[in-house]
Each structure stands twice: as C-alpha cells, then as structure tokens.
Design a protein around this motif. Structure first.
Motif, PDB file in Angstrom:
ATOM      1  N   ALA A 118      83.432  10.764 -34.602  1.00  0.00           N
ATOM      2  CA  ALA A 118      83.364  12.018 -35.368  1.00  0.00           C
ATOM      3  C   ALA A 118      83.108  13.193 -34.435  1.00  0.00           C
ATOM      4  CB  ALA A 118      82.270  11.923 -36.426  1.00  0.00           C
ATOM      5  N   ALA A 119      82.271  12.968 -33.413  1.00  0.00           N
ATOM      6  CA  ALA A 119      81.989  14.061 -32.463  1.00  0.00           C
ATOM      7  C   ALA A 119      83.274  14.517 -31.789  1.00  0.00           C
ATOM      8  CB  ALA A 119      80.957  13.600 -31.422  1.00  0.00           C
ATOM      9  N   MET A 120      84.030  13.548 -31.255  1.00  0.00           N
ATOM     10  CA  MET A 120      85.232  13.941 -30.525  1.00  0.00           C
ATOM     11  C   MET A 120      86.371  14.316 -31.463  1.00  0.00           C
ATOM     12  SD  MET A 120      83.835  14.142 -27.752  1.00  0.00           S
ATOM     13  CE  MET A 120      85.195  14.867 -26.810  1.00  0.00           C
ATOM     14  N   GLY A 121      86.239  13.952 -32.731  1.00  0.00           N
ATOM     15  CA  GLY A 121      87.203  14.437 -33.736  1.00  0.00           C
ATOM     16  C   GLY A 121      87.110  15.937 -33.935  1.00  0.00           C
ATOM     17  N   VAL A 122      86.008  16.519 -33.455  1.00  0.00           N
ATOM     18  CA  VAL A 122      85.852  17.978 -33.524  1.00  0.00           C
ATOM     19  C   VAL A 122      85.876  18.594 -32.120  1.00  0.00           C
ATOM     20  CG1 VAL A 122      84.404  19.881 -34.333  1.00  0.00           C
ATOM     21  CG2 VAL A 122      84.435  17.726 -35.574  1.00  0.00           C
ATOM     22  N   PRO A 168      79.339  22.524 -27.105  1.00  0.00           N
ATOM     23  CA  PRO A 168      79.602  21.872 -28.384  1.00  0.00           C
ATOM     24  C   PRO A 168      78.363  21.968 -29.277  1.00  0.00           C
ATOM     25  CG  PRO A 168      79.592  20.262 -26.586  1.00  0.00           C
ATOM     26  CD  PRO A 168      79.507  21.623 -25.965  1.00  0.00           C
ATOM     27  N   THR A 169      78.599  22.263 -30.525  1.00  0.00           N
ATOM     28  CA  THR A 169      77.525  22.697 -31.420  1.00  0.00           C
ATOM     29  C   THR A 169      77.502  21.852 -32.691  1.00  0.00           C
ATOM     30  OG1 THR A 169      77.697  24.924 -30.545  1.00  0.00           O
ATOM     31  CG2 THR A 169      76.731  24.715 -32.755  1.00  0.00           C
ATOM     32  N   VAL A 170      76.302  21.498 -33.136  1.00  0.00           N
ATOM     33  CA  VAL A 170      76.151  20.717 -34.368  1.00  0.00           C
ATOM     34  C   VAL A 170      75.222  21.464 -35.314  1.00  0.00           C
ATOM     35  CG1 VAL A 170      75.384  18.523 -35.370  1.00  0.00           C
ATOM     36  CG2 VAL A 170      76.442  18.540 -33.094  1.00  0.00           C
ATOM     37  N   PHE A 171      75.685  21.687 -36.537  1.00  0.00           N
ATOM     38  CA  PHE A 171      74.829  22.236 -37.590  1.00  0.00           C
ATOM     39  C   PHE A 171      74.540  21.146 -38.612  1.00  0.00           C
ATOM     40  CE2 PHE A 171      76.412  26.395 -36.131  1.00  0.00           C
ATOM     41  CZ  PHE A 171      75.203  27.085 -36.090  1.00  0.00           C
ATOM     42  N   GLY A 172      73.253  20.969 -38.931  1.00  0.00           N
ATOM     43  CA  GLY A 172      72.856  20.057 -39.998  1.00  0.00           C
ATOM     44  C   GLY A 172      72.583  20.826 -41.272  1.00  0.00           C
ATOM     45  N   GLN A 201      89.761  23.168 -30.542  1.00  0.00           N
ATOM     46  CA  GLN A 201      90.986  23.943 -30.806  1.00  0.00           C
ATOM     47  C   GLN A 201      92.105  22.989 -31.205  1.00  0.00           C
ATOM     48  OE1 GLN A 201      90.473  27.508 -27.653  1.00  0.00           O
ATOM     49  NE2 GLN A 201      90.527  25.499 -26.755  1.00  0.00           N
ATOM     50  N   VAL A 202      91.891  22.330 -32.326  1.00  0.00           N
ATOM     51  CA  VAL A 202      92.829  21.321 -32.842  1.00  0.00           C
ATOM     52  C   VAL A 202      92.960  21.563 -34.342  1.00  0.00           C
ATOM     53  CG1 VAL A 202      93.201  18.848 -33.194  1.00  0.00           C
ATOM     54  CG2 VAL A 202      92.089  19.636 -31.103  1.00  0.00           C
ATOM     55  N   CYS A 203      94.203  21.656 -34.821  1.00  0.00           N
ATOM     56  CA  CYS A 203      94.397  21.990 -36.256  1.00  0.00           C
ATOM     57  C   CYS A 203      93.744  20.949 -37.155  1.00  0.00           C
ATOM     58  CB  CYS A 203      95.858  22.066 -36.617  1.00  0.00           C
ATOM     59  SG  CYS A 203      96.925  22.622 -35.318  1.00  0.00           S
ATOM     60  N   PHE A 204      93.819  19.674 -36.752  1.00  0.00           N
ATOM     61  CA  PHE A 204      93.302  18.642 -37.655  1.00  0.00           C
ATOM     62  C   PHE A 204      91.878  18.203 -37.280  1.00  0.00           C
ATOM     63  CE2 PHE A 204      96.377  16.605 -34.727  1.00  0.00           C
ATOM     64  CZ  PHE A 204      95.493  15.885 -33.955  1.00  0.00           C
ATOM     65  N   ALA A 205      91.152  19.053 -36.565  1.00  0.00           N
ATOM     66  CA  ALA A 205      89.757  18.729 -36.218  1.00  0.00           C
ATOM     67  C   ALA A 205      88.978  18.351 -37.485  1.00  0.00           C
ATOM     68  CB  ALA A 205      89.098  19.926 -35.547  1.00  0.00           C
ATOM     69  N   GLY A 206      88.198  17.286 -37.398  1.00  0.00           N
ATOM     70  CA  GLY A 206      87.417  16.838 -38.568  1.00  0.00           C
ATOM     71  C   GLY A 206      86.112  17.608 -38.625  1.00  0.00           C
ATOM     72  N   SER A 207      86.202  18.893 -38.902  1.00  0.00           N
ATOM     73  CA  SER A 207      85.078  19.800 -38.685  1.00  0.00           C
ATOM     74  C   SER A 207      84.022  19.737 -39.779  1.00  0.00           C
ATOM     75  CB  SER A 207      85.583  21.235 -38.529  1.00  0.00           C
ATOM     76  OG  SER A 207      86.487  21.535 -39.567  1.00  0.00           O
ATOM     77  N   ARG A 208      84.338  19.117 -40.925  1.00  0.00           N
ATOM     78  CA  ARG A 208      83.301  18.894 -41.944  1.00  0.00           C
ATOM     79  C   ARG A 208      82.949  17.408 -41.905  1.00  0.00           C
ATOM     80  NH1 ARG A 208      85.333  20.055 -47.437  1.00  0.00           N
ATOM     81  NH2 ARG A 208      87.308  19.302 -46.559  1.00  0.00           N
ATOM     82  N   VAL A 209      81.809  17.083 -41.361  1.00  0.00           N
ATOM     83  CA  VAL A 209      81.403  15.678 -41.255  1.00  0.00           C
ATOM     84  C   VAL A 209      80.464  15.371 -42.424  1.00  0.00           C
ATOM     85  CG1 VAL A 209      80.287  13.934 -39.827  1.00  0.00           C
ATOM     86  CG2 VAL A 209      81.707  15.704 -38.757  1.00  0.00           C
ATOM     87  N   PHE A 210      80.975  14.642 -43.407  1.00  0.00           N
ATOM     88  CA  PHE A 210      80.174  14.247 -44.570  1.00  0.00           C
ATOM     89  C   PHE A 210      79.451  12.944 -44.232  1.00  0.00           C
ATOM     90  CE2 PHE A 210      83.606  16.853 -46.225  1.00  0.00           C
ATOM     91  CZ  PHE A 210      82.924  17.713 -47.075  1.00  0.00           C
ATOM     92  N   VAL A 211      78.137  12.921 -44.432  1.00  0.00           N
ATOM     93  CA  VAL A 211      77.345  11.746 -44.034  1.00  0.00           C
ATOM     94  C   VAL A 211      76.465  11.319 -45.208  1.00  0.00           C
ATOM     95  CG1 VAL A 211      75.726  10.810 -42.349  1.00  0.00           C
ATOM     96  CG2 VAL A 211      77.283  12.651 -41.672  1.00  0.00           C
ATOM     97  N   HIS A 212      76.455   9.999 -45.463  1.00  0.00           N
ATOM     98  CA  HIS A 212      75.609   9.493 -46.558  1.00  0.00           C
ATOM     99  C   HIS A 212      74.153   9.867 -46.290  1.00  0.00           C
ATOM    100  CE1 HIS A 212      73.511   6.672 -49.224  1.00  0.00           C
ATOM    101  NE2 HIS A 212      74.563   6.913 -49.997  1.00  0.00           N
ATOM    102  N   PRO A 226      84.296  24.251 -31.039  1.00  0.00           N
ATOM    103  CA  PRO A 226      83.577  22.966 -31.041  1.00  0.00           C
ATOM    104  C   PRO A 226      82.331  23.017 -31.925  1.00  0.00           C
ATOM    105  CG  PRO A 226      83.063  24.174 -29.053  1.00  0.00           C
ATOM    106  CD  PRO A 226      84.037  25.028 -29.819  1.00  0.00           C
ATOM    107  N   VAL A 227      82.520  23.154 -33.205  1.00  0.00           N
ATOM    108  CA  VAL A 227      81.394  23.326 -34.127  1.00  0.00           C
ATOM    109  C   VAL A 227      81.504  22.319 -35.273  1.00  0.00           C
ATOM    110  CG1 VAL A 227      80.159  24.922 -35.628  1.00  0.00           C
ATOM    111  CG2 VAL A 227      81.338  25.797 -33.593  1.00  0.00           C
ATOM    112  N   ILE A 228      80.489  21.437 -35.367  1.00  0.00           N
ATOM    113  CA  ILE A 228      80.452  20.430 -36.434  1.00  0.00           C
ATOM    114  C   ILE A 228      79.527  20.916 -37.542  1.00  0.00           C
ATOM    115  CG2 ILE A 228      79.503  18.153 -37.038  1.00  0.00           C
ATOM    116  CD1 ILE A 228      80.465  17.094 -34.407  1.00  0.00           C
TER     117      ILE A 228
END
Ligand code: ADP
Length: 496
Positions: free
Chosen positions: A288-292, A384-388, A298-309, A404-406
């Motif tokens: 998931a990290a590298m998916g973003v 690379p940046t992660v928001f919870g 800078q990727v059109c299909f970046a998985g930038s919304r990471v939904f987590v249980h 690079p923002v998750i």
C-alpha cells in the motif's frame, strides 16, 4: 556531498543542447514564432534546456505532414513491415536504453534506479504492439438478406492520431500511443508535457534512425493551452489519445466535437486501497505504501486512499509511517535515491498546499509532511507523507494530490469499505488485501473502477491492459481492444 552518477556520452550530448526544436516531417525545426520555453531539472531547479514553443501554425504543419504520410507511402506498408519496424524499435531502444533512462531522469526527476528498472516494461510494450500489427482481422457474417449476398467487415487505420501525454513517465506513456498507432498503420502528432518532453523527442529521433518514414510520427512541444488545445481541436485529427487531468479531459471532449474525434482518455484518480482485518500486513503495508509513493506519488492510479479495518488501523498507520521514514529521497542521479523530486515547482507547491490544509480538517500527520534534510537546494523534494484519522470527505481524500501523500481512513465492515471506496468522482484503480478469497472477490466486484489488484498494487501488462470509469475517463489501454480503437470498421455487402 552525495556522489552523483555521471551521464553517459550520448545522454550528455543530448542534454547539453541549449534548445530543442519540433520534429515535423522527419526534420527538426524551430517554432514558426521563434519562441521557446524553459525546461527545468527537478533535482536542482536549474534550467535544463529550452523547448520550442509550438504554436497553432506548427500544429497545423505537423498535422499536414502526418496526413500526407498517412495517405502516402506509409499506407502501402504491409503489416509485416510495420511489425518489423516495431521489432527494430525494440532492438534499437534496448541497445540505447541507458541513454533514454538518463534523459528521462534528468528531465522529470525519477531516480535513475527507477527509469532503469522500467526497461523491461517499455520493451515488452513495444513487443506487444509488434504482435498486434499482424493481428488485425475483420469478420465474415451470415445474413438474412434476399439473394446471394456475402457480408463482411474490413478494418483500416483511423488516420491521424493526436497524442497528448503528461510528465509523470513519458518514456513509457508515449508507447501506449506510438505502439498502437504504428501497429494499426496510423500516423501521429505527439504533444508531450511542457515539463517532460525530452524522452519523446529522443525516442522519435531514434525511430527515424531505424527507418521510420518522414511524417509518420511528429512531435510538437509547447504548452497545453496553445499547442495541446490546437491539436485537440484540429479538424484533420481523427483520434486523440490523452492522459492527464480530468479538467483538461473535459476540454478535450468539448474540442473533439468539431469533427467527432474518437477519444481515449486516462484522467485523474483517487483510488481506494482496502486492507481487510485478515490481510498479511507484511505484504499489505509495503504494497500500500508503494502503491502511493512510487514515482513520488505522480501516478494516475496511485492508491491514495488507504482504507484500513479499525481493528488494525493504528498498527497499519504506524507501520506505513515507519516505511515512509525509511525511504531515501534525493537527487535523480544519486543511485541510492528511492524517490526523486516532484516534477516542478508548481507541483511541489500543490502538494505542500494539501499537506498544509489536512490538519485543519482533522487529519493527523503520522509521518513525513516536510522537505527532506540534506537534499540539493532548489530541487522539488518532499518526504513521503502519511495522514491518519482521515475522513473520506476531507479535501485530501477527495482531490487528486499527485504527490506522495497517503490518507489512512478507518472502516468497520467490508460493506462500509466498499461504500466509502466508491464515494469518489473517480474510478481508475483500486486494491484489496485479504487472505480470504471470498471477501477479496466481493470487493473486486463491488468497487466501480477500471482496474483492481488483489494482494498487490500497480501491476500492468499491455496484454491485459487497464482503463478507467467515471471521471477517470474511458478507453482501455493495452489488450486487443486498444489497437482495435485505432481501426475503423467498414461493413461490406457483396451481391453476386
Ligand atoms: P497534469 O495535471 O498531469 O499536468 P494536464 O491535463 O494539465 O495534467 O496536462 C496533461 C497534458 O495535457 C500536457 O501535455 C498538457 O500540456 C496538455 N494540456 C493542458 N491543457 C490542455 C488543453 N486545454 N488542451 C489540450 N492539451 C492540454
């Protein structure tokens, strides 16, 4: 001071040119206006070179050259000849790939390790399209007509194709257009992005070195508002293949009305990457990290919304942040860099703007969010940046950041993850991580998107293809359907 890899002599010769012209009808030519635009090195912020600023009159002469070639000798090339040209292109690019990788890294800032690693993907795409050149088939059909009537369909190339591409990976993205056009027998006018045009100019030069006839592929550099807009609206362009923002995609659709152009549009995305409670986190977290983060986001299909249980959201957020902290960000020619700079100052400002507004909306910065220490002054770097604790309605979860923002968004049930995942204007990519095939398939079938990955992210093979739905555009890239879209079908009734 970090040691940078030196350029090889071919890349150095190309990159040392102070200005690059347009490529029209097999020749390099300045813009008729004489104007040019600066092209910057994202690793340093310094001017790299200048590009001819193609105007409407330059697009007109490029389209005229493409039309003349389409109706001229190129139309008599047999499928096997076009296939052989593509195979030669494969061999020539393979032999000169290091030069192209270096040009691409200097131009758009991707680390040299990444552009080198793209070699197989670029070459295999050319091989795929080579195979399609000899795979064009019409059909014969039965009919219920009176008399003795034979019915069949003929396929022919659609004509002149306008290719408008962005800056996030032109070395590969140009081949989605060049490969299909050359396989089908079309001719092309390419308008690369003003921030990254050099690999397109060099590839098309290389195609001429191996016998591409003049006028079959032309390149008009310049701005989107001038050169791109004229190409999109040109009455003698039959098809436009566009990759870029959804806003520009709308303008391309409007412009296409002038002569009912056929379109292929790959637009923005805000793809959901869903980590279920039973996922293998040793795979899901780096995936998931590298998916973003790949290509600095800078990727059109970046998985930038990471939904987590919710049961694992704290652990996953911390592990994503730790993963982000371990990534080396630096100069494109530092062989230890895993991520390079963003492509431009404008892109850096845009990404920093989103990072800046997220906390005010309630997102919690879990990692990154700043410029890396020790990176070259003037370059467009961001960690690379992660928001919870992100909510799906926050700005950073709705709008495409292209950085690079998750955004980590908690959910309680698979149904809720699906519902939230679908709550977006976009539909390009998406993924699910789970050990349970039933849950994974439920997600795959329910997310409205053009492409889904299970326990992986971002894999693409031209044989399989990928595409978008909703505001992410239409028209599959790859697979037989892609080349089919570069062909016109004629129904034929023969009475005997
Ligand atoms: P991005 O945000 O990825 O830069 P854009 O849609 O702005 O996306 O740019 C993608 C490509 O579209 C670039 O080559 C750009 O020059 C071109 N472009 C921008 N505006 C227009 C327009 N109005 N008509 C045609 N092409 C355009």
């Amino acid at each position: 001071m970090t040691k940078l890899e030196p350029l090889n002599s071919a890349a150095a010769a190309f990159l040392s040119r102070v200005e690059h012209g347009l490529l029209i009808d097999g020749r390099e030519t300045p813009a008729l206006s004489g104007q040019s635009i600066d092209s910057f090195d994202p690793s340093t912020g310094q001017v790299l070179t200048r590009l001819a600023a193609g105007g409407p009159e330059d697009v007109d002469r490029a389209v005229a050259a493409a039309r003349a070639a389409f109706e001229g000798s190129w139309s008599r090339w047999t499928p096997y000849q076009r296939q052989l040209l593509l195979i030669r292109a494969h061999d020539h690019l393979s032999a000169h790939y290091e030069e192209l990788a270096q040009i691409e890294s200097a131009d758009m800032g991707a680390p040299i390790s990444r552009t080198r690693a793209m070699k197989n993907a670029v070459l295999q795409m050319i091989l795929f399209f080579a195979s399609q050149a000899v795979n064009v088939t019409g059909e014969t059909m039965q009919n219920s007509l009176a008399g003795n009537v034979t019915t069949l369909t003929l396929k022919s190339p659609v004509g002149v194709v306008g290719g408008i591409i962005p800056w996030n990976g032109p070395l590969i993205s140009q081949w989605w257009i060049l490969g299909a056009a050359l396989a089908a027998g079309c001719t092309v006018v390419m308008k690369p992005a003003e921030d990254a045009s050099l690999s397109v100019l060099r590839v098309v030069q290389m195609l001429h070195e191996i016998g591409l006839p003049d006028g079959v592929v032309n390149v008009v550099t310049g701005t989107g508002a001038v050169a791109g807009a004229r190409l999109a609206a040109h009455p003698d362009v039959d098809r436009v293949a566009f990759t870029g923002s959804t806003a520009t995609g709308r303008r391309i659709i409007e412009a296409s009305a002038v002569n009912m152009k056929r379109l292929q549009l790959e637009l923005g995305g805000k793809s959901p990457d869903i980590i279920l409670a039973d996922a293998d986190l040793d795979k899901a977290v780096p995936g998931a990290a590298m998916g973003v983060f790949t290509n600095s986001g800078q990727v059109c299909f970046a998985g930038s919304r990471v939904f987590v249980h919710r049961s694992i959201v704290q652990e996953v957020t911390e592990r994503l942040a730790a993963h982000a902290a371990g990534i080396a960000v630096g100069h494109a020619f530092d062989s230890t860099s895993q991520l390079g700079p963003l492509v431009s100052r404008a892109q850096l400002e845009r990404v920093m703007h989103y990072i800046g507004i997220a906390p005010a909306e309630g997102a919690q910065l879990a990692g990154g969010g700043n410029r890396p220490e020790g990176s070259p002054a003037g370059g467009y770097y961001v960690r690379p940046t992660v928001f919870g604790n992100v909510h799906n309605d926050m700005t950073i979860a709705r709008e495409e950041i292209f950085g690079p923002v998750i955004s980590v968004i908690p959910f309680d049930t698979v149904e809720e993850a699906i519902q939230l995942g679908n709550r977006t204007e976009y539909g390009l990519g998406g993924a699910v991580w789970s050990r349970n095939i039933d849950s994974a398939l439920q997600v795959v079938k329910s997310i409205r998107t053009g492409t889904m990955w299970v326990n992986c992210y971002g894999l693409i093979d031209p044989m399989v293809g990928f595409g978008g739905v909703k505001n992410s555009g239409y028209g599959i890239k790859g697979s037989r359907a892609h080349v089919e879209a570069y062909l016109a079908t004629k129904s034929v009734y023969i009475s005997s």
